[in-house]
Write an enzyme that holds these catalytic residues in place. Structure first.
Site, mmCIF file in Angstrom:
data_model
loop_
_atom_site.group_PDB
_atom_site.id
_atom_site.type_symbol
_atom_site.label_atom_id
_atom_site.label_comp_id
_atom_site.label_asym_id
_atom_site.label_seq_id
_atom_site.Cartn_x
_atom_site.Cartn_y
_atom_site.Cartn_z
ATOM 1 N N LYS A 65 0.845 -1.193 0.000
ATOM 2 C CA LYS A 65 0.000 0.000 0.000
ATOM 3 C C LYS A 65 0.880 1.243 0.000
ATOM 4 O O LYS A 65 1.847 1.331 0.750
ATOM 5 C CB LYS A 65 -0.908 -0.042 1.222
ATOM 6 C CG LYS A 65 -1.966 1.039 1.301
ATOM 7 C CD LYS A 65 -2.828 0.813 2.546
ATOM 8 C CE LYS A 65 -3.933 1.835 2.698
ATOM 9 N NZ LYS A 65 -4.767 1.560 3.888
ATOM 10 N N SER A 67 -9.422 1.272 3.082
ATOM 11 C CA SER A 67 -8.629 2.063 2.163
ATOM 12 C C SER A 67 -7.535 1.257 1.448
ATOM 13 O O SER A 67 -6.924 1.751 0.487
ATOM 14 C CB SER A 67 -7.969 3.225 2.918
ATOM 15 O OG SER A 67 -7.113 2.758 3.940
ATOM 16 N N SER A 117 -9.645 -0.667 7.370
ATOM 17 C CA SER A 117 -9.076 -0.552 6.028
ATOM 18 C C SER A 117 -8.342 -1.791 5.548
ATOM 19 O O SER A 117 -8.093 -1.927 4.348
ATOM 20 C CB SER A 117 -8.116 0.641 5.975
ATOM 21 O OG SER A 117 -8.821 1.856 6.029
#
Length: 572
Positions: A46, A121, A145
């Site tokens: 990420k 996310s 997330s």
């Protein structure tokens, strides 16, 4: 390692998954040269987590234009274990969102139903794993997330106890509640990756008596009210709870409203001020470079009064105490990971309201310092227009009870069919002998192997004593040919094992693993004439095991010829 910006994903038409990808030749060379337990596995990261050579944009190009000089500690540890980085993935900007759409790099679409959101996310990370573009992915998790996108994509997401994985090199969202997570297509691979990623300098120490396993029949709480669930989703959860009962767990409802009240504090209350403390100065100074929804949330967080924050922290602590009281006597809490799976259009129409609903069952977890494991648990048929949704559940447990959460998750996890666009990938890793908290090379739970020969064998009257200490069954074993076994006149009946050297025989038993602190508690309660000492096994290892004095053994019946306690009980 060189990289190229926003490269197209081969054969799948998903350019929004990665923000930047590693050069294919570098990846091939890395895979060929890799050694260690994760060798051959491709890792996506990420893009709010530093990877050397890539700008850490947090999905805001203006936030970082220069490449990171070094890997975040979590990335470095996975590389050291053999994983090869294939690129950095898209996300809801500044990790503010659960839908995967708040990004200038293009909203990330669901791996199976492209008109639906990916979840966020950690959106790109989850879809990369689901599509086989990576075998592992790093996510982050403050409000869900790492769990929500795992559920929507039909993969596993492990959110560890806060602080057990380093957040050095991670762009903060809410520093007090941020966790680095791992995603994989199966639990065993995720477990192995967590063992490599967790621990190291600056991480939170594990208590010496942390459990290594769930009880044989765990007590699991479930919500008494399944609020906000789409049609069919509550039924899917009920079916999962029944499957858990069928696996031997005791499943009972508890009041869920205090958990949900705490969850609402994260965004509807003053706790959101931490988001402004993290990146608010940049957001306020660059309004034109920030996603409008994200910018509004973070800038508004900067207006929170200190007195409101103190008041909400006090309320949060009261709710934490109430909720932990509700969990008293339970080993874990099972919740739906999400109550629905929205479409891209639904999120666009109501970006804040839909996002809030998605986080109904995830937001409270980090606020209470709980650990969690999100796993696929089935599907929901949402009709001919919407199609088949992946349904996931999350097992939540107390801090440092990560091994318990992992065991309970294994009882309900299913392996879904891969998406039609699945590009392949490495097969699952084999299950390790110990769960990740006890397999961390530096900083995990220190465990001890215990050899038992009698009433503490699996299925025998005192097995519950070991289970109650969080001990993990490790399988059958036998001593070297140097021992005698005697039946002692105890209640309940127990054997006594003594070493006699030459003239002795091998004795059957079992290996259990437990934490050092648990072993100390066990030893403190051990009745005479039993003792713990070093036992030689048939494979040459010396482990801790049960013994007794020669005097006590000589007063009992010599049952060595039977080869073990169970054989003697059967013969008798």
């Amino acid at each position: 390692m060189s990289h190229r910006e926003t490269a197209p994903v081969p054969a799948d038409g998903r350019p929004e998954v990665f923000i930047s990808r590693s050069d294919e030749a570098d990846v091939a060379a890395g895979l060929a040269a890799a050694t260690g337990p994760l060798a051959g596995l491709r890792l996506a990261v990420k893009n709010n987590v530093d990877v050397a050579g890539f700008p850490t944009t947090a999905a805001c190009p203006a936030y970082a234009t220069e490449p990171a000089q070094a890997d975040a500690q979590a990335v470095a540890r996975l590389r050291a274990a053999g994983a090869t980085v294939v690129g950095v993935t898209n996300l809801d900007q500044f990790a503010t969102g659960l839908v995967g759409q708040r990004t200038p790099y293009g909203g990330v679409r669901d791996a199976r139903r492209p008109e639906f959101v990916s979840g966020g996310s950690s959106s790109g990370s989850a879809v990369a794993v689901a599509l086989g573009l990576a075998d592992l992915a790093i996510g982050t998790d403050t409000a869900g997330s790492g769990r929500v996108p795992a559920a929507f994509q039909g993969i596993t997401g492990i959110k560890p106890t806060l602080g057990t994985v380093s957040v050095n090199g991670v762009v903060p969202a809410c520093r007090s509640y941020d966790a680095v997570t791992i995603m994989a297509r199966d639990l065993d691979t995720a477990d192995a990756a967590m063992a490599a990623m967790a621990g190291g300098p600056g991480t939170r120490p594990w208590p010496p008596d942390a459990p290594l396993a769930a009880p044989a029949a765990p007590r699991v709480a479930v919500p008494d009210d399944l609020t906000a669930m789409d049609p069919g989703w509550a039924d899917a959860f009920t079916a999962t709870a029944e499957r858990l009962r069928g696996a031997g767990a005791v499943v009972e409802p508890i009041r869920i409203e205090p958990f949900l009240a705490a969850a609402r504090l994260l965004y509807d209350g003053a706790l959101v001020a931490e988001r402004h403390a993290a990146v608010g100065a940049f957001v306020d100074a660059h309004p034109g470079d920030v996603d409008p929804t994200v910018g509004a949330i973070i800038s508004r967080a900067g207006t929170v009064a200190a007195s409101d924050l103190v008041r909400d922290l006090e309320r949060l602590e009261r709710l934490r105490q109430e909720c932990l009281g509700l969990l008293d006597g339970f080993d874990a809490l099972l919740v739906p990971t999400a109550p629905c799976h929205p479409t891209v259009a639904e999120v666009a129409a109501e970006p804040v309201a839909v996002n809030s609903r998605v986080g109904t069952y995830t937001n409270f977890c980090n606020l209470f310092d709980l650990c969690a494991v999100a796993v696929p648990a089935g599907t929901v048929d949402e009709g001919p227009e919407r199609g088949i949704a992946q349904f996931g559940v999350t097992v939540v447990a107390r801090p440092f009870h990560d091994a318990v959460a992992l065991d309970v998750a294994r009882l309900v996890a299913v392996r879904p069919e891969p998406p039609a666009e699945f590009a392949g990938g490495a097969p699952p890793l084999p299950a390790g002998p110990l769960p990740w908290p006890a397999a961390i090379a530096d900083g995990g739970v220190r465990s001890v192997e215990l050899f038992v020969v009698g009433a503490h064998l699996a299925g025998q009257p005192l097995e519950h004593e070991l289970r109650g200490l969080g001990a993990r069954w490790g399988g059958a074993a036998r001593t070297a040919a140097a021992y005698e076994l005697h039946a002692l006149g105890t209640v309940p009946p127990k054997p006594g094992l003594t070493r006699v050297g030459e003239g002795g025989a091998p004795v059957e038993g079992e290996i259990w693993s437990l934490s050092e602190g648990a072993l100390g508690r066990f030893l403190a309660g051990l009745p005479a004439p039993m003792s713990l000492g070093r036992i030689e096994l048939s494979d040459g290892r010396w482990v801790v095991g049960f013994g007794c004095t020669r005097e006590a053994a000589s007063a009992g019946e010599d049952i060595t010829k039977y080869g073990g306690w169970r054989a003697w009980l059967t013969a008798g």
